[in-house]
Write a protein that holds these residues in place. Structure first.
Motif, PDB file in Angstrom:
ATOM      1  N   LEU A   9      93.890   5.588  59.148  1.00 21.26           N
ATOM      2  CA  LEU A   9      92.929   5.293  58.078  1.00 21.26           C
ATOM      3  C   LEU A   9      91.697   6.201  58.094  1.00 21.26           C
ATOM      4  N   PRO A  10      91.044   6.422  59.259  1.00 24.75           N
ATOM      5  CA  PRO A  10      89.860   7.289  59.246  1.00 24.75           C
ATOM      6  C   PRO A  10      90.162   8.684  58.725  1.00 24.75           C
ATOM      7  N   VAL A  11      91.405   9.152  58.924  1.00 22.93           N
ATOM      8  CA  VAL A  11      91.746  10.511  58.498  1.00 22.93           C
ATOM      9  C   VAL A  11      91.634  10.649  56.988  1.00 22.93           C
ATOM     10  N   VAL A  12      92.025   9.605  56.286  1.00 26.73           N
ATOM     11  CA  VAL A  12      92.022   9.708  54.826  1.00 26.73           C
ATOM     12  C   VAL A  12      90.725   9.184  54.222  1.00 26.73           C
ATOM     13  N   THR A  13      89.764   8.798  55.066  1.00 27.32           N
ATOM     14  CA  THR A  13      88.465   8.364  54.544  1.00 27.32           C
ATOM     15  C   THR A  13      87.577   9.586  54.369  1.00 27.32           C
ATOM     16  N   SER A  14      86.791   9.588  53.301  1.00 24.82           N
ATOM     17  CA  SER A  14      85.905  10.722  53.034  1.00 24.82           C
ATOM     18  C   SER A  14      84.924  10.891  54.190  1.00 24.82           C
ATOM     19  N   ILE A  15      84.723  12.131  54.585  1.00 26.71           N
ATOM     20  CA  ILE A  15      83.876  12.415  55.742  1.00 26.71           C
ATOM     21  C   ILE A  15      82.428  11.989  55.480  1.00 26.71           C
ATOM     22  N   VAL A  16      81.999  12.051  54.229  1.00 25.86           N
ATOM     23  CA  VAL A  16      80.625  11.649  53.921  1.00 25.86           C
ATOM     24  C   VAL A  16      80.461  10.146  54.152  1.00 25.86           C
ATOM     25  N   VAL A  17      81.457   9.388  53.720  1.00 23.54           N
ATOM     26  CA  VAL A  17      81.421   7.941  53.941  1.00 23.54           C
ATOM     27  C   VAL A  17      81.419   7.647  55.434  1.00 23.54           C
ATOM     28  N   VAL A  18      82.298   8.359  56.167  1.00 20.21           N
ATOM     29  CA  VAL A  18      82.364   8.177  57.621  1.00 20.21           C
ATOM     30  C   VAL A  18      81.006   8.476  58.250  1.00 20.21           C
ATOM     31  N   GLY A  19      80.385   9.563  57.803  1.00 16.78           N
ATOM     32  CA  GLY A  19      79.091   9.955  58.361  1.00 16.78           C
ATOM     33  C   GLY A  19      78.035   8.892  58.135  1.00 16.78           C
ATOM     34  N   LEU A  44      78.504   5.754  57.499  1.00 16.16           N
ATOM     35  CA  LEU A  44      78.899   4.566  58.258  1.00 16.16           C
ATOM     36  C   LEU A  44      78.449   4.678  59.706  1.00 16.16           C
ATOM     37  N   TRP A  45      78.737   5.822  60.304  1.00 16.47           N
ATOM     38  CA  TRP A  45      78.365   6.002  61.712  1.00 16.47           C
ATOM     39  C   TRP A  45      76.867   6.124  61.894  1.00 16.47           C
ATOM     40  N   ARG A  46      76.166   6.621  60.871  1.00 20.19           N
ATOM     41  CA  ARG A  46      74.706   6.657  60.965  1.00 20.19           C
ATOM     42  C   ARG A  46      74.178   5.231  61.130  1.00 20.19           C
ATOM     43  N   TRP A  47      74.793   4.304  60.407  1.00 24.05           N
ATOM     44  CA  TRP A  47      74.381   2.903  60.542  1.00 24.05           C
ATOM     45  C   TRP A  47      74.776   2.340  61.905  1.00 24.05           C
ATOM     46  N   LEU A  48      76.020   2.653  62.319  1.00 28.87           N
ATOM     47  CA  LEU A  48      76.472   2.144  63.610  1.00 28.87           C
ATOM     48  C   LEU A  48      75.586   2.650  64.750  1.00 28.87           C
ATOM     49  N   TYR A  49      75.124   3.900  64.639  1.00 27.79           N
ATOM     50  CA  TYR A  49      74.312   4.518  65.683  1.00 27.79           C
ATOM     51  C   TYR A  49      72.837   4.144  65.576  1.00 27.79           C
ATOM     52  N   ASP A  50      72.447   3.441  64.529  1.00 27.07           N
ATOM     53  CA  ASP A  50      71.038   3.104  64.327  1.00 27.07           C
ATOM     54  C   ASP A  50      70.483   2.355  65.547  1.00 27.07           C
ATOM     55  N   ASP A  51      69.139   2.416  65.692  1.00 27.93           N
ATOM     56  CA  ASP A  51      68.513   1.690  66.806  1.00 27.93           C
ATOM     57  C   ASP A  51      68.910   0.218  66.780  1.00 27.93           C
ATOM     58  N   ALA A  52      69.017  -0.348  65.556  1.00 31.92           N
ATOM     59  CA  ALA A  52      69.399  -1.748  65.435  1.00 31.92           C
ATOM     60  C   ALA A  52      70.860  -1.874  65.010  1.00 31.92           C
ATOM     61  N   ARG A  94      84.315  24.951  62.984  1.00 33.22           N
ATOM     62  CA  ARG A  94      83.715  24.965  61.649  1.00 33.22           C
ATOM     63  C   ARG A  94      83.195  23.602  61.245  1.00 33.22           C
ATOM     64  N   VAL A  95      82.772  22.820  62.210  1.00 34.44           N
ATOM     65  CA  VAL A  95      82.238  21.495  61.895  1.00 34.44           C
ATOM     66  C   VAL A  95      80.987  21.650  61.043  1.00 34.44           C
ATOM     67  N   PHE A  96      80.889  20.856  59.997  1.00 32.29           N
ATOM     68  CA  PHE A  96      79.709  20.932  59.139  1.00 32.29           C
ATOM     69  C   PHE A  96      79.335  19.574  58.562  1.00 32.29           C
ATOM     70  N   GLU A  97      80.284  18.915  57.909  1.00 30.42           N
ATOM     71  CA  GLU A  97      79.956  17.717  57.137  1.00 30.42           C
ATOM     72  C   GLU A  97      79.341  16.625  57.998  1.00 30.42           C
ATOM     73  N   GLU A  98      79.934  16.378  59.174  1.00 35.03           N
ATOM     74  CA  GLU A  98      79.410  15.329  60.043  1.00 35.03           C
ATOM     75  C   GLU A  98      77.937  15.595  60.338  1.00 35.03           C
ATOM     76  N   VAL A  99      77.656  16.855  60.695  1.00 34.57           N
ATOM     77  CA  VAL A  99      76.293  17.234  61.060  1.00 34.57           C
ATOM     78  C   VAL A  99      75.372  17.081  59.851  1.00 34.57           C
ATOM     79  N   TYR A 100      75.842  17.560  58.715  1.00 38.37           N
ATOM     80  CA  TYR A 100      75.016  17.527  57.508  1.00 38.37           C
ATOM     81  C   TYR A 100      74.632  16.099  57.156  1.00 38.37           C
ATOM     82  N   VAL A 101      75.586  15.195  57.237  1.00 39.03           N
ATOM     83  CA  VAL A 101      75.318  13.824  56.832  1.00 39.03           C
ATOM     84  C   VAL A 101      74.518  13.071  57.897  1.00 39.03           C
TER      85      VAL A 101
END
Lengths: 303, 419
Positions: free
Chosen positions: A119-129, A131-139, A236-243
């Motif tokens: 499933l993660p493979v077919v999820t848009s990288i921006v959405v994943v980014g 999502l993980w920004r929230w998961l990684y949040d201080d709270a 060539r990683v870019f999107e994860e970093v950008y988001v």
């Protein structure tokens, strides 16, 4: 006699026609490749010798862009981060192989698991980014769980600490890529006849020995393919970093692609960005050649 | 016989129809002016469509094609369009974007293209916002001075009086630390991400460049003291760790989630808070932006620019002047808390009337601040390299890689090597 030669062409002509047919079948794909791969590659390589800002016509500057790279501190920062990012490759491949072996057994319910890992493979990288920004949040959830389990005493700023951010982003790449490489290894496992493992078992090999001496060597072609693919995409990683981090904090997640993007579309130095691209391509090609050398032999064929 | 007649007649009719249609097309070729705006959909679609319809009625020879672009994508899309030979004719850019495109020689010089009588309608200081090397490259459209929005429930929980919000930069920081200590909720997310510390310096009355603009001077003792103050706030966890990466978007998000006491922002972001979280919006009060020792307020300016590569330059300039005329700006200002760049529109009593909603109050407050406001964007050559070094220096100081003194000294040295 004469009529016969007319009806059936000489062997040489027949071979010629077969080759022509083959090329005709290849033509549409070749045209697409030429337009969207070969032409941009050549254009980009040539562009690295020019100064070009889109608006004014390109100006030839020879190797000046490459000389400038040498003294550009952000180039070295970006290159270092991109190379550090390669650390994701062995971990990702190891996890994917273990996962593939686990879901390879055709027990009921595993089909669902395979789908879930994919499933993660077919999820848009921006959405994943995001999502993980929230998961990684201080709270966020990650800190919450670790605090609850008393692993941590204070929340970790996963994406806002210069020493951690790059690894936090790498983990997302790993999480997202796992399913993709799992599928490659599943295909590899399907191709291995069960007889080999059975023979090893009869000879008294335990599961670990079977894995090390039978399965992994036979999986080598898949490992080669997956390792090369994942090394290329790590460079060539870019999107994860950008988001997730926009290259920060203190340029600790500033990768080659991010720097290229900044130079091309932020600063309008398209020639310089092309030079960065050429360097990155050289590193990528070198790495691919190395992994082919290392992992060429193995599998079911005898060399 | 009859049949052939019918065919011949219908052919003649067809020919005639073809002739007339092509004839009409040849007689009045409509100039298609492409107009790009930044993030105005969906809130202001009606307003822009209205403007376009009105303009097209008055100018039958011109048709306007409106394209709205997200703020993050405008630079790339504009470049791609220019490179592809399909440059738009009128483009909305902020000051930084305008100057960057002007440095690449991509924009029409507005001092030359706009007649003096039309230029005189704009505030002179706002008209000069996009001045680069002596020329102005954008017709100012609207300006959005920052205001202070605060959550009065959070204020009460922290024992602060919602009727007396902080009025100075120092009081603002005090209130923010008090909120964090007493409620656990962050008090503020200061605007220190990226290169925005350049504005923080200026708001405190500290210079960035020497008067001749040939040397960077932001490593004086007062600069160092100011940066050190924010660094120590950061170390004490007085503002969130992601402040340096998320910027105003992160601040707006956090405020809308009820997780931030105060928000210094352009009042147009109140719209987002209102639609995202009505509860927080109901608790929101607004006040004047807490001024630093420089007693100056940043005035981010939105400009309309005309790319040199556009095909209808005269029509484009005329349309840009139409969009930014007094009547149309005033109508726009009725929809959202923004301010006109033209003097006659700004004199309208509407701006001083006040009201009950946060927007109305913000409007009256910000109107009173326009006199001390100016666009604080730092315009320098090689801006990408200088800004990259500045960002690195500031972040290095915040994350303890360098002391504030070392960081600013290093950045000044980098700047002076390139200015």
């Amino acid at each position: 006699m004469e009529r016969q030669t007319l009806a059936r062409p000489a062997p040489a002509a027949r071979a010629g026609r077969r080759i022509l047919t083959a090329y005709l079948f290849l033509l549409p794909a070749l045209l697409l490749l030429a337009a969207f791969t070969f032409y941009p590659v050549m254009f980009g390589t040539a562009l690295s010798l020019f100064e070009y800002d889109v608006i004014t016509p390109p100006r030839f500057v020879g190797l000046a862009n490459f000389r400038a790279l040498w003294t550009d501190r952000y180039f070295w920062i970006a290159l270092e981060n991109s190379i550090k990012y390669l650390a994701v490759v062995p971990v990702l491949q190891g996890c994917a192989i273990v996962l593939a072996i686990w879901v390879h057994r055709s027990t009921r319910g595993l089909g669902w698991l395979r789908a879930a890992y994919y499933l993660p493979v077919v999820t848009s990288i921006v959405v994943v980014g995001i999502l993980w920004r929230w998961l990684y949040d201080d709270a966020g959830l990650v800190n919450f769980i670790l605090l609850r389990l008393a692993v941590l005493h204070a929340p970790v700023h996963w994406l806002a600490s210069p020493g951690i951010a790059l690894y936090a982003v790498m983990f997302v790449t790993l999480w997202k890529g796992l399913g993709y490489y799992m599928v490659i290894y599943l295909a590899g496992l399907e191709a291995i006849p069960p007889g080999y493992a059975e023979a090893a078992a009869i000879d008294g090999a335990n599961a670990l020995q079977q894995l090390r001496h039978v399965i992994l060597p036979l999986l080598r072609p898949s490992i080669l393919l997956a390792t090369t693919l994942s090394a290329i995409s790590a460079l060539r990683v870019f999107e994860e970093v950008y988001v997730m981090t926009s290259g920060g904090p203190v340029y600790s997640t500033y990768t080659m692609f991010y720097y290229m993007f900044d130079q091309a579309f932020g600063a309008l130095h398209l020639g310089y960005a092309a030079a960065l691209g050429v360097v990155l391509a050289a590193v990528t090609i070198g790495l691919s050649v190395a992994s082919f050398r290392l992992l060429r032999e193995g599998g079911l064929s005898y060399y | 016989m009859q049949n052939r007649h019918t065919i011949r007649r219908s052919l003649a009719v067809l020919l005639l129809a073809l002739l007339t249609t092509t004839g009409v097309a040849a007689a009045a070729p409509r100039a298609r002016v492409e107009f790009w705006t930044i993030s105005l959909q969906p809130f202001f679609s009606g307003y822009i469509h209205g403007l376009i319809a009105q303009y097209e009625r008055a100018h039958p020879a011109v048709s306007i094609r409106w394209i709205d672009v997200p703020a993050q994508a405008i630079d790339q899309k504009l470049l791609a369009a220019v490179a592809g030979g399909v440059a738009p004719d009128v483009v909305n850019l902020n000051t930084e974007g305008t100057v960057r495109m002007a440095q690449a020689h991509a924009l029409v010089d507005m001092d030359g293209a706009v007649p003096a009588t039309a230029r005189a309608r704009y505030f002179p200081n706002i008209w000069s916002s996009t001045r680069y090397l002596g020329s102005v490259y954008g017709i100012p459209w609207y300006v959005v001075p920052n205001i202070l929005a605060y959550n009065q429930t959070v204020f009460r929980r922290a024992g602060l009086d919602p009727a007396h919000p902080p009025a100075s930069g120092d009081a603002f920081i005090q209130a923010a630390t008090a909120i964090k200590e007493r409620t656990g909720i962050y008090g503020f997310m200061p605007n220190v991400d990226g290169i925005r510390f350049l504005r923080v310096f200026q708001e405190d009355g500290l210079p960035i460049l020497s008067p001749d603009r040939r040397r960077a001077v932001f490593n004086g003792p007062d600069h160092v003291r100011l940066l050190a103050q924010y660094v120590s706030l950061f170390k004490r966890d007085a503002f969130p760790a992601d402040t340096l990466q998320r910027g105003y978007l992160g601040a707006t998000e956090r405020y809308a989630a009820g997780q931030l006491g105060m928000l210094t922002t352009g009042p147009q972001f109140l719209l987002r808070v209102r639609s995202d979280s009505p509860d927080v919006y109901r608790d929101t009060r607004v006040a004047a932006y807490p001024l630093g020792r420089g007693r100056v307020l940043d005035l981010p300016t939105m400009a309309l620019t005309v790319p040199l590569r556009g095909r209808h330059r005269a029509e484009a300039v005329e349309f840009a002047l139409f969009v930014t005329n007094d009547t149309n700006q005033l109508a726009f200002c009725h929809l959202v808390v923004i301010f006109p760049s033209t003097q006659a529109a700004a004199r309208d009593s509407y701006f001083t009337r006040g009201g009950v909603t946060p927007e109305d109050q913000a409007r009256a407050i910000a109107a009173g601040e326009l006199g001390i406001a100016r666009d604080l964007t730092v315009v320098v050559p090689h801006s990408d390299e200088l800004f990259r070094a500045f960002r690195e220096a500031i972040e290095s100081a915040f994350f303890g890689r360098m002391t504030p003194q070392q960081a600013l000294d290093w950045a000044v040295k980098e700047w002076n090597g390139k200015l």
